[in-house]
Design a protein around this motif. Structure first.
Motif, PDB file in Angstrom:
ATOM      1  N   MET A  49     -24.721   3.694  53.641  1.00 51.37           N
ATOM      2  CA  MET A  49     -25.380   2.602  54.342  1.00 51.37           C
ATOM      3  C   MET A  49     -24.611   1.289  54.158  1.00 51.37           C
ATOM      4  O   MET A  49     -24.340   0.577  55.108  1.00 51.37           O
ATOM      5  N   ARG A  50     -24.282   1.025  52.932  1.00 47.83           N
ATOM      6  CA  ARG A  50     -23.559  -0.207  52.621  1.00 47.83           C
ATOM      7  C   ARG A  50     -22.216  -0.253  53.338  1.00 47.83           C
ATOM      8  O   ARG A  50     -21.756  -1.329  53.735  1.00 47.83           O
ATOM      9  N   ALA A  51     -21.616   0.933  53.499  1.00 46.21           N
ATOM     10  CA  ALA A  51     -20.323   0.998  54.184  1.00 46.21           C
ATOM     11  C   ALA A  51     -20.499   0.926  55.699  1.00 46.21           C
ATOM     12  O   ALA A  51     -19.514   0.864  56.434  1.00 46.21           O
ATOM     13  N   GLY A  52     -21.724   0.936  56.150  1.00 47.83           N
ATOM     14  CA  GLY A  52     -21.963   0.906  57.576  1.00 47.83           C
ATOM     15  C   GLY A  52     -21.550   2.198  58.257  1.00 47.83           C
ATOM     16  O   GLY A  52     -21.070   2.215  59.394  1.00 47.83           O
ATOM     17  N   VAL A  53     -21.771   3.279  57.528  1.00 40.95           N
ATOM     18  CA  VAL A  53     -21.289   4.579  57.983  1.00 40.95           C
ATOM     19  C   VAL A  53     -22.414   5.578  57.768  1.00 40.95           C
ATOM     20  O   VAL A  53     -23.252   5.389  56.907  1.00 40.95           O
ATOM     21  N   SER A  54     -22.459   6.614  58.541  1.00 40.57           N
ATOM     22  CA  SER A  54     -23.523   7.584  58.352  1.00 40.57           C
ATOM     23  C   SER A  54     -23.237   8.448  57.132  1.00 40.57           C
ATOM     24  O   SER A  54     -22.086   8.625  56.728  1.00 40.57           O
ATOM     25  N   ILE A  55     -24.292   8.972  56.570  1.00 38.63           N
ATOM     26  CA  ILE A  55     -24.122   9.820  55.389  1.00 38.63           C
ATOM     27  C   ILE A  55     -23.271  11.046  55.745  1.00 38.63           C
ATOM     28  O   ILE A  55     -22.487  11.536  54.917  1.00 38.63           O
ATOM     29  N   GLY A  56     -23.409  11.498  56.984  1.00 44.11           N
ATOM     30  CA  GLY A  56     -22.605  12.630  57.432  1.00 44.11           C
ATOM     31  C   GLY A  56     -21.120  12.319  57.373  1.00 44.11           C
ATOM     32  O   GLY A  56     -20.308  13.154  56.949  1.00 44.11           O
ATOM     33  N   SER A  57     -20.756  11.119  57.762  1.00 46.57           N
ATOM     34  CA  SER A  57     -19.339  10.728  57.730  1.00 46.57           C
ATOM     35  C   SER A  57     -18.825  10.682  56.298  1.00 46.57           C
ATOM     36  O   SER A  57     -17.692  11.090  56.017  1.00 46.57           O
ATOM     37  N   LEU A  58     -19.641  10.198  55.425  1.00 49.91           N
ATOM     38  CA  LEU A  58     -19.217  10.157  54.033  1.00 49.91           C
ATOM     39  C   LEU A  58     -18.828  11.552  53.571  1.00 49.91           C
ATOM     40  O   LEU A  58     -17.771  11.745  52.958  1.00 49.91           O
ATOM     41  N   TYR A  59     -19.663  12.518  53.916  1.00 54.46           N
ATOM     42  CA  TYR A  59     -19.370  13.891  53.496  1.00 54.46           C
ATOM     43  C   TYR A  59     -18.245  14.524  54.322  1.00 54.46           C
ATOM     44  O   TYR A  59     -17.750  15.582  53.994  1.00 54.46           O
ATOM     45  N   GLU A  60     -17.885  13.863  55.385  1.00 54.66           N
ATOM     46  CA  GLU A  60     -16.725  14.325  56.146  1.00 54.66           C
ATOM     47  C   GLU A  60     -15.447  14.032  55.351  1.00 54.66           C
ATOM     48  O   GLU A  60     -14.477  14.776  55.390  1.00 54.66           O
ATOM     49  N   TYR A  61     -15.488  12.925  54.623  1.00 57.44           N
ATOM     50  CA  TYR A  61     -14.267  12.499  53.924  1.00 57.44           C
ATOM     51  C   TYR A  61     -14.277  12.786  52.430  1.00 57.44           C
ATOM     52  O   TYR A  61     -13.241  12.746  51.784  1.00 57.44           O
ATOM     53  N   PHE A  62     -15.466  12.995  51.882  1.00 57.95           N
ATOM     54  CA  PHE A  62     -15.539  13.291  50.450  1.00 57.95           C
ATOM     55  C   PHE A  62     -16.387  14.535  50.257  1.00 57.95           C
ATOM     56  O   PHE A  62     -17.543  14.572  50.699  1.00 57.95           O
ATOM     57  N   GLU A  63     -15.812  15.485  49.601  1.00 56.60           N
ATOM     58  CA  GLU A  63     -16.481  16.777  49.490  1.00 56.60           C
ATOM     59  C   GLU A  63     -17.864  16.650  48.860  1.00 56.60           C
ATOM     60  O   GLU A  63     -18.805  17.303  49.283  1.00 56.60           O
ATOM     61  N   ASN A  64     -17.949  15.825  47.854  1.00 58.55           N
ATOM     62  CA  ASN A  64     -19.241  15.607  47.221  1.00 58.55           C
ATOM     63  C   ASN A  64     -19.196  14.292  46.443  1.00 58.55           C
ATOM     64  O   ASN A  64     -18.195  13.579  46.476  1.00 58.55           O
ATOM     65  N   LYS A  65     -20.267  14.014  45.769  1.00 59.26           N
ATOM     66  CA  LYS A  65     -20.380  12.733  45.082  1.00 59.26           C
ATOM     67  C   LYS A  65     -19.260  12.560  44.067  1.00 59.26           C
ATOM     68  O   LYS A  65     -18.693  11.469  43.911  1.00 59.26           O
ATOM     69  N   GLN A  66     -18.972  13.618  43.351  1.00 55.31           N
ATOM     70  CA  GLN A  66     -17.937  13.561  42.331  1.00 55.31           C
ATOM     71  C   GLN A  66     -16.595  13.146  42.929  1.00 55.31           C
ATOM     72  O   GLN A  66     -15.875  12.310  42.375  1.00 55.31           O
ATOM     73  N   ALA A  67     -16.284  13.730  44.072  1.00 55.30           N
ATOM     74  CA  ALA A  67     -15.015  13.398  44.731  1.00 55.30           C
ATOM     75  C   ALA A  67     -14.988  11.914  45.075  1.00 55.30           C
ATOM     76  O   ALA A  67     -13.933  11.253  44.978  1.00 55.30           O
ATOM     77  N   LEU A  68     -16.133  11.391  45.443  1.00 53.97           N
ATOM     78  CA  LEU A  68     -16.198   9.971  45.804  1.00 53.97           C
ATOM     79  C   LEU A  68     -15.952   9.075  44.595  1.00 53.97           C
ATOM     80  O   LEU A  68     -15.141   8.139  44.639  1.00 53.97           O
ATOM     81  N   ILE A  69     -16.644   9.366  43.505  1.00 56.97           N
ATOM     82  CA  ILE A  69     -16.433   8.499  42.348  1.00 56.97           C
ATOM     83  C   ILE A  69     -15.026   8.678  41.792  1.00 56.97           C
ATOM     84  O   ILE A  69     -14.420   7.713  41.338  1.00 56.97           O
ATOM     85  N   ASP A  70     -14.510   9.876  41.880  1.00 53.40           N
ATOM     86  CA  ASP A  70     -13.143  10.077  41.424  1.00 53.40           C
ATOM     87  C   ASP A  70     -12.179   9.231  42.260  1.00 53.40           C
ATOM     88  O   ASP A  70     -11.248   8.613  41.720  1.00 53.40           O
ATOM     89  N   ALA A  71     -12.436   9.198  43.558  1.00 56.55           N
ATOM     90  CA  ALA A  71     -11.560   8.413  44.430  1.00 56.55           C
ATOM     91  C   ALA A  71     -11.649   6.931  44.079  1.00 56.55           C
ATOM     92  O   ALA A  71     -10.649   6.205  44.074  1.00 56.55           O
ATOM     93  N   ILE A  72     -12.865   6.470  43.792  1.00 55.97           N
ATOM     94  CA  ILE A  72     -13.025   5.061  43.425  1.00 55.97           C
ATOM     95  C   ILE A  72     -12.286   4.791  42.116  1.00 55.97           C
ATOM     96  O   ILE A  72     -11.568   3.797  41.970  1.00 55.97           O
ATOM     97  N   ALA A  73     -12.453   5.687  41.163  1.00 56.76           N
ATOM     98  CA  ALA A  73     -11.767   5.528  39.881  1.00 56.76           C
ATOM     99  C   ALA A  73     -10.252   5.577  40.073  1.00 56.76           C
ATOM    100  O   ALA A  73      -9.505   4.795  39.461  1.00 56.76           O
ATOM    101  N   ASP A  74      -9.821   6.462  40.936  1.00 58.29           N
ATOM    102  CA  ASP A  74      -8.388   6.558  41.230  1.00 58.29           C
ATOM    103  C   ASP A  74      -7.865   5.224  41.740  1.00 58.29           C
ATOM    104  O   ASP A  74      -6.813   4.748  41.304  1.00 58.29           O
ATOM    105  N   GLY A  75      -8.612   4.632  42.638  1.00 52.49           N
ATOM    106  CA  GLY A  75      -8.198   3.345  43.170  1.00 52.49           C
ATOM    107  C   GLY A  75      -8.077   2.316  42.064  1.00 52.49           C
ATOM    108  O   GLY A  75      -7.140   1.511  42.016  1.00 52.49           O
ATOM    109  N   HIS A  76      -9.049   2.365  41.180  1.00 52.20           N
ATOM    110  CA  HIS A  76      -9.061   1.409  40.080  1.00 52.20           C
ATOM    111  C   HIS A  76      -7.878   1.650  39.146  1.00 52.20           C
ATOM    112  O   HIS A  76      -7.246   0.706  38.663  1.00 52.20           O
ATOM    113  N   LEU A  77      -7.610   2.923  38.902  1.00 52.84           N
ATOM    114  CA  LEU A  77      -6.484   3.277  38.028  1.00 52.84           C
ATOM    115  C   LEU A  77      -5.155   2.837  38.626  1.00 52.84           C
ATOM    116  O   LEU A  77      -4.228   2.427  37.893  1.00 52.84           O
TER     117      LEU A  77
END
Lengths: 222, 222, 222, 222
Positions: free
Chosen positions: D60-88
């Motif tokens: 919602m915050r990204a202005g994107v549907s939940i379906g789209s989120l799962y289109e690009y990130f397999e699951n929640k873990q993949a999402l937080i990993d990606a965020i952490a990766d960015g931070h790293l």
DNA sequence: GATGAATGAGCTTTCATTCAT
DNA sequence: CATGAATGAAAGCTCATTCAT
């Protein structure tokens, strides 16, 4: 005092998660889900009363998952409030009608009849649901206020009609309205509507109210 | 419509496990325990309504263990039924009194006054408890029947008084009783008794009932 | 910073439902239940971290029903707070000991050693639990304040010892304490304690802190 | 220790369903969608921490549907990993810079300053996000290893600089790096950065590290 | 590819009731 | 008989994930 409200006034209809670019196609599905939930809730309330009313049962009865229920209603309270709101809307519609026709009423008997008939109409449709909502169910203050406003509206209407005819229209109106509502309520909720002599009693009620009204008017003529 | 019932009708009063070779002392203690539980229950019901009424809370409030509560009441239903029974007993006492004095009543106004006064008396004592018992609380059919019998008794009493005076005493009695009870109930339960014009309204109510009664009698004189 | 607290300070130990005439026999059973729950909670936290910590799992692991858990802990938060409290108590005990022995410490090296040793002691016992409590778990502000007070207490103690020796004891103490705690924390929580060269590193840490301390003292001698 | 990672290492970036005969335009859109999601996730993590981080809220915050989120990130873990990766990635960039400038550093003070400054830089940018990622959030082992590698890299860099100057560069480097990181971490995460005397403490920290380093060198000169 | 309605496993919590002491 | 610790079914609610459109 009640039926299902028009969507404009029904806040719980909008899901919590605000949606961008809401499509009609989607809305239709959502609308029917909401409707199914409200109807399932009303039926459960009518059949098993408040004790039987739990969110899982409502969802199941509506043929919907529990998650969907919480998609459209913030919590259990919001759901019962929505059901009560729907029920109240019917009463408000009746009141509006009554207000429109008030100018045409000239005889006491007409007023009394309109009062009693509409009270009966309100109770006859779903007696068990009405009972549940008006006694067992813990309604939010918002809904209670709305119901109170409805009652005040009706009393006000009657008081308005009485204004030019009796000395203390407000008091008189309150007695007329309260008596009608309370007595009809009792007849329809006690015994689950298996009331004997309903017609006869309604006639006597109208007679009693008529006598009181005539007396009031004659008192103020002096 | 209701003081604490006589022990004869209250089955849960007898502990489940029979006591052998014990007497008086024990029984006295048991009586006071039961009384404490019933009073605690009534107070909780009056203060927090049905939602606050749970067996642990009642036991604690009564200064008794939850185990003891279940020693004297088979289950929660038996407890609330006992409380309702107690409440009903007050009404039955009032009815008995009324029956005794019925012969002395000769004027319409006396009947009406007695009717309204006793209704008020019943509601005024513990309005919240009364409301809880008459709407929120799910009573067993047994208790509901007893309440119905009380109502019938009152109606019968009034009908009896009317018998020699009007054509259809049963119908008339029911309208008088229902109106009185319903209207007083509404006034006392709505707004938690913060009713404005209560005196004024009671006066008007009596006036209305009086007019109706006089009319009935005059009708049957023809 | 932490072990299980003495019962006097542990509020959740008292069941919600106040009991009259609490007997010793009963207390024993209750005490062991509470202990089992706290230990189960600590073990689950240590093994699976916060994600694995749910009230049902804790109750099951404690060999106790979920109802019992809620008999002694108002809610999940209260439970984790109690676990954290227990953990904090060990730290407070260590701090108290330290305070008592402070007078005997005359050499820098002794202070440093005491500091590092106690930090290690605190982390060595239950590294995974310590990590969970100090990072994953959302603690109530009450517990966080208690932990902060413990830290302040330790810093104060060191500052007190430094007071007569260096110019700005407060700042110096904070650096010493923070460094010790932070570094030991890192060593013990990263890699689940599989740290290589732990001894060697501790030696170097002490050396570093010692150099800093000696320098501070010499600076203030000028 | 962290900015947004290069796409080569980020597997979830590629949508699951292969796209045939489409290019550029789509890819650009996809890139911006992924970016929006990652930023929304980072902001939510920074503002509400792990408890506020749920996939629906991020979408919602990204202005994107939940379906789209799962289109690009397999699951929640993949999402937080990606965020952490960015931070790293930001940390890795800093490390690379450091490596490049290492040859120019000749004085102890320069090394220490570079160490402390970069640690502060890393924490100062998004303290709350940093805290969330480094403690609350359950990261996959993959990401944890990457963070560990970053740490090792930094330690290696320092060790390399120390190699020609001290006897046991690896141990020394580890203490310097761990102390710096741990202490700065504490200062920035405790109290949400409302640390008093931050400047003063940083000065003392540098002083302490400098003393240790000078001692090490003098020791190996013997 | 995008959407968002729908799903349901899983979690927290309550409270009527039992039973060992 | 009294006690109160213990029980566990049941209810409210959340949120990661799916899938029809």
């Amino acid at each position: 005092m009640f039926s299902y409200s028009d969507p404009r006034t029904r806040s719980p209809m909008t899901p919590k998660r605000p949606k961008r670019g809401v499509r009609q196609a989607r809305q239709v599905r959502a609308q029917s889900t909401v409707k199914a939930i409200l109807e399932a809730g009303a039926r459960i309330l009518a059949e098993g009363g408040w004790p039987a009313f739990n969110t899982n049962a409502v969802a199941m009865r509506a043929g919907v998952s529990i998650g969907s229920l919480y998609e459209y209603f913030e919590n259990k309270q919001a759901l019962i409030d929505a059901i009560a709101d729907g029920h109240l809307a019917a009463g408000e519609a009746l009141l509006a009608e009554g207000a429109a026709r008030l100018g045409n009423i000239t005889h006491n008997a007409e007023l009394i009849t309109a009062l009693v008939e509409s009270a009966v109409m309100l109770h006859a449709r779903e007696p068990r649901l009405h009972r549940a909502l008006s006694s067992e169910v813990p309604l939010s203050s918002k809904v209670r206020e709305r119901a109170e406003r409805l009652r005040q509206g009706l009393t006000g209407l009657v008081a308005q009609w009485l204004a030019s005819r009796v000395a203390e229209p407000r008091i008189a109106a309150q007695l007329l309205v309260d008596t009608t509502d309370a007595v009809v309520h009792r007849w329809w909720t006690e015994d689950d509507g298996r009331l004997v002599h309903a017609e006869r009693l309604a006639f006597e009620l109208k007679s009693m109210l008529g006598l009181y009204l005539r007396d009031l008017i004659s008192r103020s003529d002096d």
